[in-house]
Design a protein around this motif. Structure first.
Motif, mmCIF file in Angstrom:
data_model
loop_
_atom_site.group_PDB
_atom_site.id
_atom_site.type_symbol
_atom_site.label_atom_id
_atom_site.label_comp_id
_atom_site.label_asym_id
_atom_site.label_seq_id
_atom_site.Cartn_x
_atom_site.Cartn_y
_atom_site.Cartn_z
ATOM 1 N N PHE A 254 -43.573 75.660 -29.442
ATOM 2 C CA PHE A 254 -42.726 74.800 -30.262
ATOM 3 C C PHE A 254 -41.318 75.383 -30.210
ATOM 4 C CE2 PHE A 254 -46.971 74.005 -31.565
ATOM 5 C CZ PHE A 254 -47.014 72.705 -32.059
ATOM 6 N N ILE A 255 -40.391 74.639 -29.609
ATOM 7 C CA ILE A 255 -39.027 75.121 -29.403
ATOM 8 C C ILE A 255 -38.163 74.591 -30.540
ATOM 9 C CG2 ILE A 255 -37.058 75.139 -27.845
ATOM 10 C CD1 ILE A 255 -39.056 74.664 -25.546
ATOM 11 N N ALA A 256 -37.756 75.503 -31.406
ATOM 12 C CA ALA A 256 -37.046 75.133 -32.638
ATOM 13 C C ALA A 256 -35.613 75.634 -32.570
ATOM 14 C CB ALA A 256 -37.767 75.730 -33.850
ATOM 15 N N TRP A 257 -34.712 74.698 -32.311
ATOM 16 C CA TRP A 257 -33.287 75.018 -32.230
ATOM 17 C C TRP A 257 -32.599 74.621 -33.527
ATOM 18 C CZ3 TRP A 257 -33.134 72.166 -26.905
ATOM 19 C CH2 TRP A 257 -33.604 73.024 -25.903
ATOM 20 N N GLY A 258 -32.229 75.583 -34.339
ATOM 21 C CA GLY A 258 -31.531 75.313 -35.582
ATOM 22 C C GLY A 258 -32.435 75.264 -36.797
ATOM 23 N N LEU B 183 -26.995 80.481 -27.342
ATOM 24 C CA LEU B 183 -26.445 80.968 -26.087
ATOM 25 C C LEU B 183 -26.712 82.467 -25.953
ATOM 26 C CD1 LEU B 183 -23.103 78.949 -25.942
ATOM 27 C CD2 LEU B 183 -25.126 78.641 -24.502
ATOM 28 N N GLY B 184 -27.387 82.817 -24.897
ATOM 29 C CA GLY B 184 -27.801 84.194 -24.687
ATOM 30 C C GLY B 184 -29.220 84.482 -25.137
ATOM 31 N N SER B 185 -29.911 83.492 -25.670
ATOM 32 C CA SER B 185 -31.265 83.711 -26.212
ATOM 33 C C SER B 185 -32.340 83.827 -25.138
ATOM 34 C CB SER B 185 -31.639 82.557 -27.142
ATOM 35 O OG SER B 185 -31.766 81.340 -26.412
ATOM 36 N N ARG B 186 -32.069 83.297 -23.950
ATOM 37 C CA ARG B 186 -33.055 83.254 -22.866
ATOM 38 C C ARG B 186 -34.339 82.548 -23.324
ATOM 39 N NH1 ARG B 186 -34.106 87.851 -18.995
ATOM 40 N NH2 ARG B 186 -34.112 86.011 -17.635
ATOM 41 N N CYS B 187 -34.157 81.495 -24.094
ATOM 42 C CA CYS B 187 -35.311 80.809 -24.669
ATOM 43 C C CYS B 187 -36.200 80.145 -23.613
ATOM 44 C CB CYS B 187 -34.863 79.785 -25.709
ATOM 45 S SG CYS B 187 -33.653 78.575 -25.128
ATOM 46 N N PHE B 188 -35.630 79.747 -22.499
ATOM 47 C CA PHE B 188 -36.428 79.064 -21.477
ATOM 48 C C PHE B 188 -37.365 80.030 -20.757
ATOM 49 C CE2 PHE B 188 -32.410 76.765 -22.000
ATOM 50 C CZ PHE B 188 -32.898 75.557 -22.452
ATOM 51 N N SER C 233 -30.599 79.517 -32.881
ATOM 52 C CA SER C 233 -29.676 78.624 -33.564
ATOM 53 C C SER C 233 -29.594 77.310 -32.783
ATOM 54 C CB SER C 233 -28.286 79.269 -33.668
ATOM 55 O OG SER C 233 -27.686 79.380 -32.387
ATOM 56 N N HIS C 234 -28.894 76.337 -33.344
ATOM 57 C CA HIS C 234 -28.784 75.022 -32.692
ATOM 58 C C HIS C 234 -27.801 75.109 -31.517
ATOM 59 C CE1 HIS C 234 -28.150 70.705 -32.180
ATOM 60 N NE2 HIS C 234 -29.296 70.554 -32.820
ATOM 61 N N PRO C 235 -28.058 74.367 -30.440
ATOM 62 C CA PRO C 235 -27.147 74.414 -29.296
ATOM 63 C C PRO C 235 -25.839 73.644 -29.465
ATOM 64 C CG PRO C 235 -28.983 72.933 -28.841
ATOM 65 C CD PRO C 235 -29.304 73.642 -30.127
ATOM 66 N N SER C 236 -25.612 73.037 -30.601
ATOM 67 C CA SER C 236 -24.351 72.332 -30.823
ATOM 68 C C SER C 236 -23.186 73.314 -30.780
ATOM 69 C CB SER C 236 -24.354 71.633 -32.186
ATOM 70 O OG SER C 236 -24.273 72.590 -33.227
ATOM 71 N N PRO C 237 -21.971 72.838 -30.496
ATOM 72 C CA PRO C 237 -20.808 73.745 -30.469
ATOM 73 C C PRO C 237 -20.619 74.520 -31.766
ATOM 74 C CG PRO C 237 -20.239 71.661 -29.455
ATOM 75 C CD PRO C 237 -21.615 71.476 -30.039
ATOM 76 N N LEU C 238 -21.047 73.955 -32.898
ATOM 77 C CA LEU C 238 -20.899 74.641 -34.176
ATOM 78 C C LEU C 238 -21.906 75.778 -34.361
ATOM 79 C CD1 LEU C 238 -20.285 71.616 -36.594
ATOM 80 C CD2 LEU C 238 -18.596 73.272 -35.769
ATOM 81 N N GLY C 239 -23.036 75.698 -33.652
ATOM 82 C CA GLY C 239 -24.092 76.668 -33.902
ATOM 83 C C GLY C 239 -24.493 77.543 -32.739
ATOM 84 N N ALA C 240 -24.076 77.186 -31.543
ATOM 85 C CA ALA C 240 -24.620 77.820 -30.343
ATOM 86 C C ALA C 240 -24.368 79.319 -30.263
ATOM 87 C CB ALA C 240 -24.067 77.133 -29.098
ATOM 88 N N TYR C 241 -23.276 79.786 -30.885
ATOM 89 C CA TYR C 241 -22.926 81.204 -30.810
ATOM 90 C C TYR C 241 -23.338 81.984 -32.063
ATOM 91 C CZ TYR C 241 -19.973 79.967 -26.815
ATOM 92 O OH TYR C 241 -19.506 79.513 -25.604
ATOM 93 N N LYS C 242 -23.917 81.298 -33.047
ATOM 94 C CA LYS C 242 -24.174 81.927 -34.344
ATOM 95 C C LYS C 242 -25.578 82.517 -34.423
ATOM 96 C CE LYS C 242 -21.017 79.032 -37.070
ATOM 97 N NZ LYS C 242 -20.903 78.079 -38.209
ATOM 98 N N THR C 243 -25.642 83.797 -34.728
ATOM 99 C CA THR C 243 -26.925 84.427 -34.995
ATOM 100 C C THR C 243 -27.405 84.014 -36.383
ATOM 101 O OG1 THR C 243 -26.338 86.320 -33.619
ATOM 102 C CG2 THR C 243 -28.127 86.634 -35.200
ATOM 103 N N MET C 244 -28.702 83.706 -36.501
ATOM 104 C CA MET C 244 -29.272 83.322 -37.788
ATOM 105 C C MET C 244 -30.083 84.489 -38.349
ATOM 106 S SD MET C 244 -30.441 79.418 -36.869
ATOM 107 C CE MET C 244 -30.657 78.985 -38.617
ATOM 108 N N LYS C 245 -30.443 84.370 -39.605
ATOM 109 C CA LYS C 245 -31.205 85.427 -40.265
ATOM 110 C C LYS C 245 -32.504 85.725 -39.533
ATOM 111 C CE LYS C 245 -33.293 86.599 -44.735
ATOM 112 N NZ LYS C 245 -33.537 86.138 -46.130
ATOM 113 N N ASP C 246 -33.171 84.669 -39.059
ATOM 114 C CA ASP C 246 -34.479 84.849 -38.433
ATOM 115 C C ASP C 246 -34.512 84.375 -36.983
ATOM 116 O OD1 ASP C 246 -34.160 82.192 -39.012
ATOM 117 O OD2 ASP C 246 -36.204 81.877 -39.732
#
Length: 233
Positions: free
Chosen positions: A165-169, A208-213, A190-203
């Motif tokens: 389950f790929i959960a972005w944001g 960008l940089g997550s290597r999620c794929f 975090s979400h891939p939108s321009p507002l969120g793509a660079y932001k680290t979240m608490k969990d």
């Protein structure tokens, strides 16, 4: 009861028969019919509302969870994050392509159609709301769709094994809160939108940089499942 669309794969019929018989779905379809009769423009077209359920349940390898269909004309096509060939690539999808390039070395495609992921790779591109009013994000989510798609995620959780389950944001994180991690994996960023793509979240890491794929493919390999070819040409 609203008739089950003929395009739905048979493996989903028991689920649809159960959910479509419930009062909340009757209210939802009454609302959508009334909107259409009043001339309200709804995306995507009715014949694409349930497109994602053309995929057999047992072919699902990964679930990408979006929130709404795109709210502009010509974009929504019944698959989360995807737009038809010829439409401008939305900003979130541009960042998805950027991470694909960074993670796996794929060139960014010139279009935003993710149908190959859906048709050939077992990627279930699900929006939490399957319809939206033109220009009004979130307009149909609480009319019943979120209850329906939460039930979808629960059904996949209970009736399959070793899906990712790929959960972005944050919204997608909440959608996956009840997934059984002894049976499946939830990959959060975090979400891939321009507002969120660079932001680290608490969990979760920044998108960008997550290597999620490659993380998804690592999990599939661990469970002897054929990996996903993420390349879009």
């Amino acid at each position: 009861m609203y008739p089950i669309p003929s395009t739905i794969h048979q493996s989903w019929h028991a689920f649809f028969e159960s959910e479509f018989s419930k009062p909340y779905m009757t209210k939802l379809f009454d609302f959508l019919t009334e909107q259409e009769q009043q001339g309200v423009v709804i995306y995507p077209p009715r014949n694409l509302w349930f497109r994602v359920f053309e995929m057999p349940l047992d072919e699902i390898k990964a679930i990408v969870i979006g929130q709404d269909p795109y709210i502009n004309e010509g974009q929504a096509m019944g698959l989360s994050f995807s737009v038809p060939v010829g439409e401008k690539i939305p900003p979130s999808l541009r960042n998805i392509y950027a991470e694909l390039a960074s993670d796996l070395g794929f060139e960014s495609p010139t279009h935003g159609d993710l149908s190959r992921w859906f048709d050939q790779e077992g990627i279930f591109l699900l929006n939490a709301s399957l319809t939206v009013e033109s220009g009004k994000a979130g307009s149909h989510l609480k009319r019943g769709w979120q209850q329906f798609t939460n039930a979808v995620l629960n059904y996949i959780n209970e009736h399959t094994s070793h899906c990712v389950f790929i959960a972005w944001g944050a919204f997608a994180h909440k959608c996956c809160a009840q997934i059984d991690l002894s049976r499946h994996q939830v990959t959060k960023t975090s979400h891939p939108s321009p507002l969120g793509a660079y932001k680290t979240m608490k969990d979760a890491p920044a998108f960008l940089g997550s290597r999620c794929f490659s993380t998804v493919n690592d999990y599939l390999t661990t469970h002897n499942i054929a990996t996903i070819n993420w390349e879009i040409k």
